[in-house]
Design a protein around this motif. Structure first.
Motif, PDB file in Angstrom:
ATOM      1  N   LEU A  22      10.658  18.293  45.468  1.00  0.00           N
ATOM      2  CA  LEU A  22       9.788  18.721  46.558  1.00  0.00           C
ATOM      3  C   LEU A  22       9.742  17.617  47.604  1.00  0.00           C
TER       4      LEU A  22
ATOM      5  N   ILE B  61       7.037  16.514  50.443  1.00  0.00           N
ATOM      6  CA  ILE B  61       5.667  16.812  50.851  1.00  0.00           C
ATOM      7  C   ILE B  61       5.271  15.933  52.034  1.00  0.00           C
TER       8      ILE B  61
ATOM      9  N   ASN C 284       3.310  27.709  46.227  1.00  0.00           N
ATOM     10  CA  ASN C 284       3.230  28.292  44.895  1.00  0.00           C
ATOM     11  C   ASN C 284       4.648  28.713  44.519  1.00  0.00           C
TER      12      ASN C 284
ATOM     13  N   TYR D  96       2.014  24.599  41.626  1.00  0.00           N
ATOM     14  CA  TYR D  96       0.997  24.973  42.601  1.00  0.00           C
ATOM     15  C   TYR D  96       0.634  23.744  43.434  1.00  0.00           C
ATOM     16  N   GLY D  97       0.550  23.937  44.725  1.00  0.00           N
ATOM     17  CA  GLY D  97       0.122  22.862  45.615  1.00  0.00           C
ATOM     18  C   GLY D  97      -1.165  23.244  46.327  1.00  0.00           C
TER      19      GLY D  97
ATOM     20  N   THR E 141      -4.586  21.752  48.904  1.00  0.00           N
ATOM     21  CA  THR E 141      -5.148  20.713  49.755  1.00  0.00           C
ATOM     22  C   THR E 141      -6.575  21.087  50.112  1.00  0.00           C
TER      23      THR E 141
ATOM     24  N   VAL F  27      -2.990  16.120  48.942  1.00  0.00           N
ATOM     25  CA  VAL F  27      -2.339  17.222  48.223  1.00  0.00           C
ATOM     26  C   VAL F  27      -2.529  17.004  46.726  1.00  0.00           C
TER      27      VAL F  27
ATOM     28  N   ILE G 240      -0.866  18.524  43.256  1.00  0.00           N
ATOM     29  CA  ILE G 240       0.206  19.343  42.703  1.00  0.00           C
ATOM     30  C   ILE G 240      -0.069  19.575  41.225  1.00  0.00           C
TER      31      ILE G 240
ATOM     32  N   THR H  20       1.421  21.245  37.876  1.00  0.00           N
ATOM     33  CA  THR H  20       2.622  21.804  37.254  1.00  0.00           C
ATOM     34  C   THR H  20       2.230  22.472  35.941  1.00  0.00           C
TER      35      THR H  20
ATOM     36  N   GLN I  31      -1.791  13.752  42.222  1.00  0.00           N
ATOM     37  CA  GLN I  31      -2.681  13.723  43.386  1.00  0.00           C
ATOM     38  C   GLN I  31      -2.249  12.631  44.349  1.00  0.00           C
TER      39      GLN I  31
END
Length: 203
Positions: free
Chosen positions: A15, A17, A105, A127-128, A130, A139, A141, A143, A163
């Protein structure tokens, strides 16, 4: 320095970010035969970016120890012969749906297996989230590794969290968490008072 992976990790997902004026390149490493999972992070900021020094990173193997999850997220636990679920994402708590938002997602399906005439998937869900007021500075995340143990006829679900946030966003998270604790204590005290009133009225 590169991340050296042993035999326990044979799959990965990447990812990228955005945070403030830079990016974090995040590698998620896992094993197709188990729920083992780890994160690898590489920062991509300009050398003179002072804001990058203000960013803190936390990883969670137990989501119940995360202030973000404790405050904003409902987690699901369930066990029976064919299922072993620990801290699976259920939903954003209804009272915070305007404060916390999804940023992504995603799902990686490794295989489909039939257990007790039902189709279940060996997969990785990501899933992300904020916080609305700090969407460029925070953010979380989550898993969620779904692993199928064919020999046992069982699906095992385990979760981890990552985090990334600035000091300002983490102070806001602390404020939310404290407000939640205070509200919980007020509701508990109110319940006690109402119980006492009910008991008194019985005499």
């Amino acid at each position: 320095m590169g991340l050296k992976l042993g035999k326990s990790f044979n799959r990965s997902y990447n990812l990228r970010i955005p945070i403030l004026n830079g990016f974090y390149n995040i590698g998620i490493y896992f094993d197709k035969r188990s729920t083992f999972l780890l994160f690898k992070l590489d920062r991509d900021f300009s050398k003179d970016d002072e804001f990058a020094k203000n960013i803190k990173i936390n990883m969670f193997k137990n989501l119940e120890s995360s202030k973000f999850c404790e405050t904003f997220i409902d987690l699901h636990n369930f066990r029976k012969n064919t299922l072993d679920i620990s801290n699976q994402f259920d939903k954003i708590k209804p009272e915070y749906t305007s404060d916390v938002i999804f940023v992504f997602n995603e799902s990686i399906v490794l295989s489909k297996v039939e257990i007790e005439d039902k189709s279940v998937f060996d997969c990785l869900n990501i899933y992300g989230f904020t916080m609305e007021s700090y969407s460029e500075e925070f953010v979380f995340i989550l898993t969620e590794r779904h692993n199928i143990q064919k020999r046992l006829g069982k699906k095992i679900v385990r979760t981890s969290g990552l985090q990334i946030g600035t000091s300002a966003s983490l102070r806001m998270l602390d404020d939310y968490h404290q407000e939640r604790d205070i509200a919980g204590k007020i509701n508990y005290t109110d319940k006690i008072n109402r119980d006492e009133i009910i008991k008194l009225s019985e005499f």
